[in-house]
Design an enzyme around this catalytic site. Sequence first.
Site, mmCIF file in Angstrom:
data_model
loop_
_atom_site.group_PDB
_atom_site.id
_atom_site.type_symbol
_atom_site.label_atom_id
_atom_site.label_comp_id
_atom_site.label_asym_id
_atom_site.label_seq_id
_atom_site.Cartn_x
_atom_site.Cartn_y
_atom_site.Cartn_z
ATOM 1 N N GLY A 56 87.050 -14.388 -10.539
ATOM 2 C CA GLY A 56 88.202 -13.657 -9.985
ATOM 3 C C GLY A 56 89.322 -14.568 -9.996
ATOM 4 O O GLY A 56 89.390 -15.018 -9.036
ATOM 5 N N VAL A 89 91.356 -13.570 -6.926
ATOM 6 C CA VAL A 89 91.389 -13.053 -5.567
ATOM 7 C C VAL A 89 90.400 -14.479 -4.744
ATOM 8 O O VAL A 89 91.243 -15.660 -4.062
ATOM 9 C CB VAL A 89 91.735 -11.809 -4.666
ATOM 10 C CG1 VAL A 89 91.322 -12.226 -3.369
ATOM 11 C CG2 VAL A 89 91.937 -11.105 -5.181
ATOM 12 N N GLU A 148 76.931 -17.363 -5.737
ATOM 13 C CA GLU A 148 76.530 -17.072 -7.185
ATOM 14 C C GLU A 148 76.523 -17.746 -8.502
ATOM 15 O O GLU A 148 75.868 -18.491 -9.010
ATOM 16 C CB GLU A 148 76.608 -15.417 -7.126
ATOM 17 C CG GLU A 148 75.702 -15.083 -8.125
ATOM 18 C CD GLU A 148 76.797 -13.689 -8.692
ATOM 19 O OE1 GLU A 148 75.148 -12.939 -8.025
ATOM 20 O OE2 GLU A 148 77.048 -13.477 -9.825
ATOM 21 N N ASN A 205 81.860 -3.446 -14.857
ATOM 22 C CA ASN A 205 80.926 -4.489 -14.744
ATOM 23 C C ASN A 205 79.840 -4.207 -14.833
ATOM 24 O O ASN A 205 78.528 -3.907 -15.289
ATOM 25 C CB ASN A 205 82.236 -6.128 -14.684
ATOM 26 C CG ASN A 205 82.918 -6.135 -14.918
ATOM 27 O OD1 ASN A 205 83.396 -6.828 -16.832
ATOM 28 N ND2 ASN A 205 84.119 -6.673 -14.168
HETATM 29 N N1 COA Z 1 91.114 3.032 -9.884
HETATM 30 C C1 COA Z 1 90.943 2.474 -11.663
HETATM 31 N N2 COA Z 1 91.023 1.375 -11.715
HETATM 32 C C2 COA Z 1 91.293 0.170 -11.182
HETATM 33 C C3 COA Z 1 90.994 0.259 -9.692
HETATM 34 C C4 COA Z 1 90.939 1.342 -9.054
HETATM 35 N N3 COA Z 1 90.777 1.663 -8.732
HETATM 36 N N4 COA Z 1 91.257 -0.780 -9.020
HETATM 37 C C5 COA Z 1 91.227 -1.717 -10.559
HETATM 38 N N5 COA Z 1 91.380 -1.350 -11.345
HETATM 39 C C6 COA Z 1 91.454 -1.709 -12.738
HETATM 40 C C7 COA Z 1 92.371 -3.188 -12.734
HETATM 41 O O1 COA Z 1 93.374 -2.151 -12.961
HETATM 42 C C8 COA Z 1 91.763 -3.461 -14.700
HETATM 43 O O2 COA Z 1 91.863 -3.265 -15.082
HETATM 44 P P1 COA Z 1 92.292 -3.780 -16.619
HETATM 45 O O3 COA Z 1 91.041 -4.562 -17.127
HETATM 46 O O4 COA Z 1 92.816 -2.892 -17.700
HETATM 47 O O5 COA Z 1 93.302 -4.670 -16.407
HETATM 48 C C9 COA Z 1 90.201 -3.773 -13.647
HETATM 49 O O6 COA Z 1 90.236 -2.404 -12.925
HETATM 50 C C10 COA Z 1 90.156 -4.921 -12.973
HETATM 51 O O7 COA Z 1 91.109 -5.121 -12.019
HETATM 52 P P2 COA Z 1 91.665 -6.446 -11.379
HETATM 53 O O8 COA Z 1 92.587 -5.933 -10.802
HETATM 54 O O9 COA Z 1 92.268 -7.152 -12.657
HETATM 55 O O10 COA Z 1 90.130 -7.077 -10.488
HETATM 56 P P3 COA Z 1 89.465 -8.523 -10.671
HETATM 57 O O11 COA Z 1 89.586 -8.756 -12.350
HETATM 58 O O12 COA Z 1 89.603 -9.648 -9.499
HETATM 59 O O13 COA Z 1 87.899 -7.764 -11.072
HETATM 60 C C11 COA Z 1 86.513 -6.027 -10.110
HETATM 61 C C12 COA Z 1 87.520 -6.555 -10.165
HETATM 62 C C13 COA Z 1 85.977 -5.246 -8.994
HETATM 63 C C14 COA Z 1 86.081 -5.757 -11.887
HETATM 64 C C15 COA Z 1 85.677 -7.472 -10.073
HETATM 65 O O14 COA Z 1 84.959 -8.061 -9.598
HETATM 66 C C16 COA Z 1 83.773 -7.043 -10.839
HETATM 67 O O15 COA Z 1 82.994 -6.531 -11.865
HETATM 68 N N6 COA Z 1 82.794 -6.628 -9.153
HETATM 69 C C17 COA Z 1 81.613 -6.377 -9.332
HETATM 70 C C18 COA Z 1 80.766 -7.873 -9.592
HETATM 71 C C19 COA Z 1 80.958 -8.429 -7.980
HETATM 72 O O16 COA Z 1 81.507 -8.368 -7.022
HETATM 73 N N7 COA Z 1 80.272 -9.623 -8.546
HETATM 74 C C20 COA Z 1 80.706 -11.054 -7.576
HETATM 75 C C21 COA Z 1 79.578 -12.153 -7.944
HETATM 76 S S1 COA Z 1 78.898 -11.766 -6.634
#
Ligand code: COA
Length: 506
Positions: free
Chosen positions: A268, A270, A291, A381
């Site tokens: 993603g 960050v 990964e 996810n």
């Molecule tokens: N409450 C509600 N919604 C939230 C939130 C919170 N505290 N924090 C973020 N969101 C929402 C964002 O608004 C965004 O919504 P949208 O899709 O409607 O725009 C969505 O969550 C994704 O957030 P974003 O800031 O775009 O972050 P990202 O794309 O980097 O995803 C995770 C963040 C946590 C969802 C993603 O990293 C993930 O699925 N992680 C779990 C698996 C993992 O860590 N894998 C790594 C490989 S080992």
Amino acid sequence: MGKDLSQFIRNEAFLNKVVSAEEAASWIEDGMNLGMSGFTLFGEPKEFPLALSKRGEQENFKVNLYTGASLGPTADQSMAEAGIINLRVPYQGNAIMRGKINNGEIYYIDQHLSHTAEEVRKGSLGKIDYAIIEAAAITEDGLVIPTGSVGNSPIFVEKAENVIIEINTTAPTAYEGLHDIYVQKAQGERKEIPIYNTGDRIGEIGIKVDPAKVKGIVLSEQPDIPSPLFEPNEETQKIADNLLAFLANEVEVGNLPESLAPLQSGVGSVANAVLNGMQKSQFKDLEVFSEVLQDGVFDLIDAGIVKFAAGTAFSLSKKRVDSLAEDLEKYKDKIMFRPQEISNNPEVIRRLGVISFNTAIEVDIYGNVNSTHVNGTKIMNGIGGSGDFARNARITIFVTSSLAKNGAISTIVPFVSHIDHTEHDVDVIVTEQGYADLRGLPPVKRAEKLIEIAHPKYKEQLRAYFEEAKEKVGGQTPHILEKAFSFHNNLKENGTMLFEDDKIKH
Ligand code: COA
């Protein structure tokens, strides 16, 4: 198709098995368990799931779909749309599928990605009726060469009653030699996994398959599926800068050398901003033990900063998908893909001393992390590999913007609404406001640090909750249980976590 098939199917035992995707799809019966290749949209079969979905539009049946991780539009999305999935394991990231999981149409087991192979080996997910694996080639000695991911394909092939191989004739030939396939024995019969350095090769270049189990070979010309390009913006850049400042400090105080330690990064925006930032940093001779390998890793190899990168799958933007064949030739001795039970293996992560950073949805004042559920109920996810790394890393870092949804949500809350990573696993939290190094601190001192990196507009109400909890309840981890979800409740009632006035207090 006009291509010489013997180039791709180099063992005669397999040549007469070519069938259409429709025929292969017709073999699947209601209730079957399918183990499919694919991880972060790379290395998944495409023609087979499309044909199965098409069949699903005319007929009533459902299957249980097990994979490495998330599949793309041709598999997860088309199968979800066709309504042919009963159960999905162990990770997904598709909006249509997510919607169907959250409205109860699809069951989902959100599982640590290193665990699925063990569950399949033990039989707790039932037998695998069909393994369906995308491949770049079948070698003279009958090894199946995976494409852009390995994931759980080796265990699916080993345990499946039947195997369907989808040969992708557009896959770069340089995939051959990139993979290191090592399959563990059953628990109780194992020795250690002999990986002592990030790049140690311990297995074969392809997956062994019993030709008698291969029921059909499907041909595909569908290219790899790109992921969105994550260019850094002001906010992700600030988070990246703070994380890099933390790592630089670790070097300065002598905890880490300039080559740091093998790095695992989540996917993603960050993660990519951090990798970008490393190009201008003091760090050198880095290794990646991760990964997923995304664009930033290639850029760091180009810049001479990363010397080796191992993972289980690619996740690449269109730019890098387009240059993949060329890039693979160039980086062949610098990258390696392993099965996900090895890339994410606790034993190896702990031995190598990996530094891990992944993204949080929310974090509480004591350091518990929610990576998967919005408001404690709706899956985003899945935990993916974040738990495999978080529990076992040398330094476990989570990053998040301090606000979500235009400021209506503080990602630092009194109590997370779902816990994926407990306070016991979490070392450092980074937001655009700074970093909180929680190592060596008891809960009440962690809370002080975490409130400091919350967004200024939420600091006061976080502090008020914490002070009241200490004063009125106390204990090792002070909480006022009836107010622990006051931020979430306020969001539900008033559309924001921000308390407006005295009538709604934490
Ligand atoms: N409450 C509600 N919604 C939230 C939130 C919170 N505290 N924090 C973020 N969101 C929402 C964002 O608004 C965004 O919504 P949208 O899709 O409607 O725009 C969505 O969550 C994704 O957030 P974003 O800031 O775009 O972050 P990202 O794309 O980097 O995803 C995770 C963040 C946590 C969802 C993603 O990293 C993930 O699925 N992680 C779990 C698996 C993992 O860590 N894998 C790594 C490989 S080992």
